[in-house]
Design a protein around this motif. Structure first.
Motif, mmCIF file in Angstrom:
data_model
loop_
_atom_site.group_PDB
_atom_site.id
_atom_site.type_symbol
_atom_site.label_atom_id
_atom_site.label_comp_id
_atom_site.label_asym_id
_atom_site.label_seq_id
_atom_site.Cartn_x
_atom_site.Cartn_y
_atom_site.Cartn_z
ATOM 1 N N GLN A 174 0.819 -1.210 0.000
ATOM 2 C CA GLN A 174 0.000 0.000 0.000
ATOM 3 C C GLN A 174 0.855 1.262 0.000
ATOM 4 N N MET A 175 1.961 1.233 0.717
ATOM 5 C CA MET A 175 2.824 2.404 0.811
ATOM 6 C C MET A 175 3.675 2.620 -0.440
ATOM 7 N N SER A 176 3.750 1.642 -1.312
ATOM 8 C CA SER A 176 4.673 1.757 -2.444
ATOM 9 C C SER A 176 4.352 2.950 -3.337
ATOM 10 N N PHE A 177 3.084 3.170 -3.659
ATOM 11 C CA PHE A 177 2.742 4.262 -4.575
ATOM 12 C C PHE A 177 3.097 5.633 -3.985
ATOM 13 N N PRO A 178 2.661 5.955 -2.759
ATOM 14 C CA PRO A 178 3.039 7.277 -2.236
ATOM 15 C C PRO A 178 4.531 7.444 -1.982
ATOM 16 N N VAL A 179 5.237 6.375 -1.604
ATOM 17 C CA VAL A 179 6.673 6.520 -1.395
ATOM 18 C C VAL A 179 7.383 6.762 -2.719
ATOM 19 N N PHE A 180 6.993 6.051 -3.761
ATOM 20 C CA PHE A 180 7.583 6.304 -5.076
ATOM 21 C C PHE A 180 7.293 7.740 -5.502
ATOM 22 N N ALA A 181 6.077 8.219 -5.231
ATOM 23 C CA ALA A 181 5.721 9.600 -5.568
ATOM 24 C C ALA A 181 6.530 10.589 -4.735
ATOM 25 N N LEU A 182 6.730 10.284 -3.460
ATOM 26 C CA LEU A 182 7.522 11.150 -2.584
ATOM 27 C C LEU A 182 8.949 11.278 -3.091
ATOM 28 N N LEU A 183 9.542 10.165 -3.473
ATOM 29 C CA LEU A 183 10.918 10.205 -3.952
ATOM 30 C C LEU A 183 11.024 10.891 -5.313
ATOM 31 N N ALA A 184 9.947 10.854 -6.098
ATOM 32 C CA ALA A 184 9.968 11.469 -7.424
ATOM 33 C C ALA A 184 9.709 12.967 -7.371
ATOM 34 N N ARG A 185 8.793 13.388 -6.484
ATOM 35 C CA ARG A 185 8.374 14.795 -6.549
ATOM 36 C C ARG A 185 8.409 15.521 -5.223
ATOM 37 N N GLY A 186 8.833 14.850 -4.157
ATOM 38 C CA GLY A 186 8.774 15.484 -2.842
ATOM 39 C C GLY A 186 9.816 16.545 -2.626
ATOM 40 N N GLY A 187 10.930 16.494 -3.377
ATOM 41 C CA GLY A 187 11.971 17.494 -3.212
ATOM 42 C C GLY A 187 12.728 17.372 -1.909
ATOM 43 N N VAL A 188 12.726 16.172 -1.307
ATOM 44 C CA VAL A 188 13.396 15.949 -0.022
ATOM 45 C C VAL A 188 14.645 15.113 -0.262
#
Length: 222
Positions: A174-188
């Motif tokens: 379940q966490m895979s989609f938001p974590v992939f999105a975080l690493l792609a666009r989170g700017g962190v």
């Protein structure tokens, strides 16, 4: 046979991954995003919201990724391999299943929307205003919020391999989609634990089979 209504570059990728981990036979009905990046109207014939993933199984129509993953675990995980037994791990499991879409993903969706305010298809005459507004909101509020969540998740993975303990569970899927999105666009920057978690996922044979079935999975940056 179970059917997955699969939209390219979407949350349905994690349903394919779950099915591959469980070894459940399935077939795919494929959909392509419109130019607007929205799902096509044809998905509304399957479920009124017209979103993906949608799963058909034994006459049931199932929507919402978390609900689908819970159904798959309860129905097909006969060895209880993808849900922990210990109380604290069960509580962690439940938390991450809900946190993924309830707390983290809305911020990342806002990041994507605000980043697009100064670009087409926003009308040319208001792009400058949109860009200024976007930069102001991101700097003052959105980016600090995302950074707080990123540091929180990073710390949670500092002493364990997976979100609910030392075994992969549906919480990780379940966490895979938001974590992939975080690493792609989170700017962190400086998220070694999260990146190591992502690498563990990408090395799993079931993930690799799901990519073959569902197609490339690269989320756009912000």
């Amino acid at each position: 046979m179970l059917t997955v209504h699969h939209l390219n570059q979407s949350r349905s990728q994690r349903v394919l991954w779950a099915l591959e981990e469980l070894g459940v036979p399935y077939q795919i009905v494929r959909y392509e995003r419109e130019k607007t990046m929205l799902a096509p109207d044809s998905l509304k014939k399957i479920h009124p919201l017209g979103k993906s993933p949608v799963v058909e199984d034994n006459g049931l129509i199932l929507a919402e990724s978390g609900a689908i993953l819970e159904y798959l675990q309860e129905t097909y995980d006969t060895g209880q391999s993808f849900k922990p037994d210990a109380l604290q791990q069960k509580l962690d499991y439940r938390f991450w299943l809900h946190y993924a879409e309830g707390s983290l993903m809305p911020l990342l969706l806002m990041k994507l929307v605000f980043a697009s305010l100064g670009k087409p298809p926003v009308p040319f005459g208001v792009r400058h205003i949109g860009k200024v507004l976007s930069q102001g909101v991101q700097k003052a509020w959105l980016n600090p919020q995302i950074d707080t969540h990123a540091r929180f998740i990073e710390e949670q993975l500092a002493h364990r391999s997976w979100f609910a303990g030392e075994k992969l569970s549906m919480a990780d899927i379940q966490m895979s989609f938001p974590v992939f999105a975080l690493l792609a666009r989170g700017g962190v920057d400086n998220l070694p634990n999260l990146r190591a978690w992502k690498k563990r996922i990408e090395m799993r044979p079931a993930w690799q089979r799901a990519i073959v079935q569902g197609g490339p999975f690269e989320l756009p940056g912000g």
